[in-house]
Design a protein around this motif. Structure first.
Motif, PDB file in Angstrom:
ATOM      1  N   ASN A  15       0.815  -1.224   0.000  1.00 48.07           N
ATOM      2  CA  ASN A  15       0.000   0.000   0.000  1.00 48.07           C
ATOM      3  C   ASN A  15       0.848   1.274   0.000  1.00 48.07           C
ATOM      4  O   ASN A  15       0.305   2.364   0.144  1.00 48.07           O
ATOM      5  CB  ASN A  15      -0.929   0.010   1.219  1.00 48.07           C
ATOM      6  CG  ASN A  15      -1.902  -1.148   1.200  1.00 48.07           C
ATOM      7  OD1 ASN A  15      -2.441  -1.488   0.155  1.00 48.07           O
ATOM      8  ND2 ASN A  15      -2.119  -1.765   2.356  1.00 48.07           N
ATOM      9  N   ARG A  16       2.162   1.120  -0.169  1.00 48.40           N
ATOM     10  CA  ARG A  16       3.031   2.298  -0.154  1.00 48.40           C
ATOM     11  C   ARG A  16       2.837   3.139  -1.416  1.00 48.40           C
ATOM     12  O   ARG A  16       2.467   2.624  -2.478  1.00 48.40           O
ATOM     13  CB  ARG A  16       4.494   1.888  -0.042  1.00 48.40           C
ATOM     14  CG  ARG A  16       5.015   1.180  -1.269  1.00 48.40           C
ATOM     15  CD  ARG A  16       6.448   0.698  -1.054  1.00 48.40           C
ATOM     16  NE  ARG A  16       6.952   0.031  -2.247  1.00 48.40           N
ATOM     17  CZ  ARG A  16       6.752  -1.239  -2.540  1.00 48.40           C
ATOM     18  NH1 ARG A  16       6.036  -1.992  -1.725  1.00 48.40           N
ATOM     19  NH2 ARG A  16       7.251  -1.765  -3.651  1.00 48.40           N
ATOM     20  N   LYS A  17       3.117   4.407  -1.294  1.00 47.05           N
ATOM     21  CA  LYS A  17       3.071   5.318  -2.436  1.00 47.05           C
ATOM     22  C   LYS A  17       4.052   6.451  -2.162  1.00 47.05           C
ATOM     23  O   LYS A  17       4.145   6.940  -1.040  1.00 47.05           O
ATOM     24  CB  LYS A  17       1.647   5.865  -2.609  1.00 47.05           C
ATOM     25  CG  LYS A  17       1.483   6.801  -3.801  1.00 47.05           C
ATOM     26  CD  LYS A  17       0.037   7.271  -3.907  1.00 47.05           C
ATOM     27  CE  LYS A  17      -0.132   8.233  -5.076  1.00 47.05           C
ATOM     28  NZ  LYS A  17      -1.548   8.720  -5.173  1.00 47.05           N
ATOM     29  N   MET A  18       4.776   6.854  -3.182  1.00 44.89           N
ATOM     30  CA  MET A  18       5.763   7.903  -3.007  1.00 44.89           C
ATOM     31  C   MET A  18       5.169   9.254  -3.386  1.00 44.89           C
ATOM     32  O   MET A  18       4.664   9.447  -4.492  1.00 44.89           O
ATOM     33  CB  MET A  18       7.009   7.620  -3.867  1.00 44.89           C
ATOM     34  CG  MET A  18       8.094   8.674  -3.751  1.00 44.89           C
ATOM     35  SD  MET A  18       8.685   8.931  -2.058  1.00 44.89           S
ATOM     36  CE  MET A  18       9.572   7.400  -1.785  1.00 44.89           C
ATOM     37  N   ASN A  19       5.211  10.167  -2.441  1.00 45.24           N
ATOM     38  CA  ASN A  19       4.809  11.551  -2.675  1.00 45.24           C
ATOM     39  C   ASN A  19       6.079  12.398  -2.700  1.00 45.24           C
ATOM     40  O   ASN A  19       6.783  12.476  -1.696  1.00 45.24           O
ATOM     41  CB  ASN A  19       3.875  12.024  -1.559  1.00 45.24           C
ATOM     42  CG  ASN A  19       3.348  13.425  -1.789  1.00 45.24           C
ATOM     43  OD1 ASN A  19       4.070  14.321  -2.209  1.00 45.24           O
ATOM     44  ND2 ASN A  19       2.066  13.619  -1.503  1.00 45.24           N
ATOM     45  N   PRO A  20       6.404  13.031  -3.820  1.00 49.68           N
ATOM     46  CA  PRO A  20       7.664  13.780  -3.934  1.00 49.68           C
ATOM     47  C   PRO A  20       7.827  14.869  -2.879  1.00 49.68           C
ATOM     48  O   PRO A  20       8.940  15.239  -2.527  1.00 49.68           O
ATOM     49  CB  PRO A  20       7.593  14.392  -5.340  1.00 49.68           C
ATOM     50  CG  PRO A  20       6.633  13.516  -6.087  1.00 49.68           C
ATOM     51  CD  PRO A  20       5.633  13.057  -5.064  1.00 49.68           C
ATOM     52  N   LYS A  21       6.712  15.353  -2.356  1.00 47.90           N
ATOM     53  CA  LYS A  21       6.791  16.468  -1.405  1.00 47.90           C
ATOM     54  C   LYS A  21       7.007  15.993   0.031  1.00 47.90           C
ATOM     55  O   LYS A  21       7.732  16.630   0.797  1.00 47.90           O
ATOM     56  CB  LYS A  21       5.504  17.302  -1.477  1.00 47.90           C
ATOM     57  CG  LYS A  21       5.331  18.031  -2.807  1.00 47.90           C
ATOM     58  CD  LYS A  21       4.081  18.896  -2.780  1.00 47.90           C
ATOM     59  CE  LYS A  21       3.913  19.653  -4.096  1.00 47.90           C
ATOM     60  NZ  LYS A  21       2.689  20.502  -4.091  1.00 47.90           N
ATOM     61  N   VAL A  22       6.381  14.886   0.412  1.00 49.58           N
ATOM     62  CA  VAL A  22       6.442  14.464   1.817  1.00 49.58           C
ATOM     63  C   VAL A  22       7.123  13.112   2.018  1.00 49.58           C
ATOM     64  O   VAL A  22       7.350  12.687   3.137  1.00 49.58           O
ATOM     65  CB  VAL A  22       5.031  14.433   2.453  1.00 49.58           C
ATOM     66  CG1 VAL A  22       4.411  15.814   2.433  1.00 49.58           C
ATOM     67  CG2 VAL A  22       4.133  13.426   1.724  1.00 49.58           C
ATOM     68  N   SER A  27      -1.179   4.616   0.338  1.00 49.98           N
ATOM     69  CA  SER A  27      -2.098   4.853  -0.786  1.00 49.98           C
ATOM     70  C   SER A  27      -3.559   4.766  -0.354  1.00 49.98           C
ATOM     71  O   SER A  27      -4.445   5.261  -1.043  1.00 49.98           O
ATOM     72  CB  SER A  27      -1.825   3.837  -1.894  1.00 49.98           C
ATOM     73  OG  SER A  27      -2.051   2.511  -1.434  1.00 49.98           O
ATOM     74  N   LEU A  28      -3.810   4.142   0.795  1.00 53.01           N
ATOM     75  CA  LEU A  28      -5.195   4.009   1.277  1.00 53.01           C
ATOM     76  C   LEU A  28      -5.705   5.303   1.896  1.00 53.01           C
ATOM     77  O   LEU A  28      -6.895   5.632   1.773  1.00 53.01           O
ATOM     78  CB  LEU A  28      -5.287   2.874   2.308  1.00 53.01           C
ATOM     79  CG  LEU A  28      -4.889   1.477   1.814  1.00 53.01           C
ATOM     80  CD1 LEU A  28      -4.987   0.478   2.964  1.00 53.01           C
ATOM     81  CD2 LEU A  28      -5.760   1.044   0.649  1.00 53.01           C
TER      82      LEU A  28
END
Length: 228
Positions: A15-22, A27-28
């Motif tokens: 469920n991981r997701k990379m957010n460039p800002k944080v 992802s949930l």
């Protein structure tokens, strides 16, 4: 839980997701982790070697120490066993010396790159039985590797003298004046040997430390967190 402790779970979760800002988020929820203890939505991703496709890498002892808390590091240090590591390294070095000298006597040719193999074998033995992270393990591995190489050379000289004089190995041992050993070692020394011996010492040092890859260390920390 600290952010680093949460990331031990997050970077292996499907469920991981990379957010460039944080950075890494869920992802949930679209947010950074907020769980304490263990995430109820955690789902281990068996297909990845690391989050964002990062390859699993072996870590040097100093890198392992830098990634662990003081508590975890002290727990690993309690597993260290220098006496067992030394015993294993010495036995391995002795066996390596006997094999190396036996080959040299039988072929009348000293295969110097086998010295590197002795260094590797000594280091791996110390690593397996010593489970060490402290520098003393690496230094011990290098010194035992060097001693084993010197012993291998001495045994080779004794064997070759026996062949030349038609004497058994043990007869040469009984008759030999060991004060001449340093002189004989110097006479048979080739400066090119230093290359192989240097590699042997380096291998004895390098392989004597307990090893963790990035994934193995993360797994160790994850299990620690779950059990606490």
């Amino acid at each position: 839980m600290t952010r680093n402790e949460q990331l031990v779970f997050c970077k292996k979760c499907t469920n991981r997701k990379m957010n460039p800002k944080v950075g890494l988020i869920c992802s949930l929820t679209g947010e950074k982790a907020t769980f304490n203890g263990e995430c109820p939505d955690y789902n281990l991703d068996e297909t990845k070697k690391g989050y964002s496709g990062v390859e699993d890498m072996e870590l040097a002892p100093e890198e392992i120490k830098a990634r662990l808390s003081m508590e975890d590091l002290e727990e690993l240090r309690l597993e260290q066993n220098l006496p067992m590591g030394l015993i294993a390294g010495i036995i391995t070095g002795l066996v390596g010396s006997l094999v190396w000298s036996g080959i040299s006597i039988a072929t009348l040719y000293q295969i110097n790159y086998l010295a590197i193999g002795i260094g590797v074998a000594v280091g791996i033995s110390i690593r397996y039985f010593g489970k060490g992270l402290d520098k003393i393990f690496g230094v011990s591995g290098a010194l035992i590797a060097l001693s084993s190489i010197v012993l291998g050379n001495v045994l080779t000289i004794i064997g070759l003298i026996g062949n030349e004089q038609n004497l058994s190995f043990f007869q040469v041992l009984l008759l030999m004046d060991f004060s001449y050993i340093p002189e004989l070692l110097m006479e048979t020394f080739d400066p090119r040997d230093l290359i192989f011996y240097g590699f042997a010492l380096a291998m004895g040092y390098k392989f004597s430390f307990r090893q963790f890859s990035t994934n193995e260390l993360d797994e160790y920390r994850r299990k620690k967190i779950q059990s606490s």
